[in-house]
Design an enzyme around this catalytic site. Structure first.
Site, PDB file in Angstrom:
ATOM      1  CG  ASP A 121      -3.972  -5.340  -4.545  1.00 63.40           C
ATOM      2  OD1 ASP A 121      -5.060  -4.773  -4.300  1.00 63.40           O
ATOM      3  OD2 ASP A 121      -3.284  -5.893  -3.665  1.00 63.40           O
TER       4      ASP A 121
ATOM      5  CG  HIS B 274      -2.040  -0.961   1.169  1.00 60.09           C
ATOM      6  ND1 HIS B 274      -1.887  -2.260   1.566  1.00 60.09           N
ATOM      7  CD2 HIS B 274      -3.321  -0.825   0.750  1.00 60.09           C
ATOM      8  CE1 HIS B 274      -3.038  -2.894   1.401  1.00 60.09           C
ATOM      9  NE2 HIS B 274      -3.921  -2.055   0.907  1.00 60.09           N
TER      10      HIS B 274
END
Length: 325
Positions: free
Chosen positions: A253, A182
């Site tokens: 993702d 992230h």
């Protein structure tokens, strides 16, 4: 489908809001998105969630689009977007047997379908090495590759038998990762032979169980592709599609995550996504990236016959998954 529809169907978008607001209508009407992914920020209580999903599907139908994939990350444990009164599970570490997997899938599928979801971004199929401080501790099945494959395979099988599209993640495996993608781009120097003997074993079971989707990680595996993270790597897409025989939806993702967003401009990311042969690009936050991605995909389909052929094949895979929803 026209070019605009073909382009938009390859996008799954997130947004801010709890109703079918103008932003969400724009994504569906103008950018023709194939899917939506909802997070805790979108989900308040059952009646609101059911209305949001129902209204989104109805609006897509009014715009002449196929049914939307409406997805959520509902793994259980630390990753559960639906809060009480929805059933709260311990996640993969709490699943020890086929019976556990079946009960998880039965209750999960019932609640997701009632809420209006048709896809769960689960199960995690990553293998955590013994005594390793993995980013996936608390989210992965306990045990080695064969046990992860066995339990994850049951979750895929039963989720889909009960009517929810299952997504195995994060190919080709992030159990050896300590850095959070992230935030930054992690590198993995694991040799291909070791990946095949360990990390890929659960994903081979996902192929066997015909998981509707496989989500790719934002890890750069230097022994597989020294240039591109898995999520936009032609070599790693080929590994799953050609070498392992997977025929379902390959998805990235979230392309807003730091692992790719800090490394490459969105234009480069989307161009590489198209070249890679991946089917579905996730952009989970509102902003200009969704419009930019739509325009780049559209232009690529218009200008390159090879990209158009690949794009049509991707949308066919998505339409096949949508047949039963």
């Amino acid at each position: 489908m026209n070019i605009e529809d073909l382009a938009g169907q390859r996008l799954m978008a997130g947004y801010d809001g709890t109703t079918l607001n103008d932003q969400l209508k724009e994504y569906i009407r103008e950018y023709r998105v194939g899917g939506l992914i909802f997070f805790a920020r979108n989900l308040i209580e059952p009646k609101q969630i059911e209305q949001l999903c129902r209204d989104s599907q109805a609006y897509a139908k009014d715009q002449g689009l196929p049914p939307l994939l409406i997805a959520v990350d509902q793994e259980g444990g630390p990753v559960a977007r639906l809060k009480p009164p929805y059933t709260q599970f311990a996640g993969n570490p709490g699943i020890k047997s086929e019976e556990d997997a079946q009960e998880y899938a039965r209750v999960m599928a019932k609640e997701l379908l009632e809420a209006g979801f048709n896809m769960n971004m689960a199960p995690v199929m990553d293998v955590v090495p013994p005594d390793f401080d993995s980013i996936m501790i608390g989210r992965a099945f306990e045990g080695g590759p064969e046990e992860v494959a066995r339990l994850g395979g049951y979750v895929i099988q039963y989720l889909q038998e009960y009517g929810i599209l299952a997504v195995a993640k994060h190919f080709p495996g992030i159990g050896r990762t300590t850095l959070d993608s992230h935030l930054e781009l992690p590198y993995s120097h694991t040799p291909r032979a070791q990946l095949e003997a360990e990390d890929l074993v659960p994903f081979q079971e996902a192929v066997k169980k015909q998981a509707s989707g496989v989500m790719f990680s934002h890890i750069l595996y230097t022994d597989l592709d020294p240039d591109w993270p898995a999520s936009i790597s032609p070599a790693i897409v080929s590994l799953l599609r050609e070498d392992m025989g997977y025929t379902g939806i390959i998805m990235t993702d979230d392309l807003d995550m730091g692992a790719v967003a800090k490394q490459f401009p969105i234009e480069t990311v989307i161009e590489q996504f198209m070249k890679s042969g991946s089917d579905l690009a996730l952009i989970c936050h509102p902003g200009p990236n969704i419009k930019t991605a739509f325009n780049i995909i559209r232009k690529g389909l218009e200008s390159d016959p090879n990209l158009l052929a690949m794009g049509r094949a991707s949308v066919q895979r998505m339409l096949a998954a949508k047949q039963g929803i």
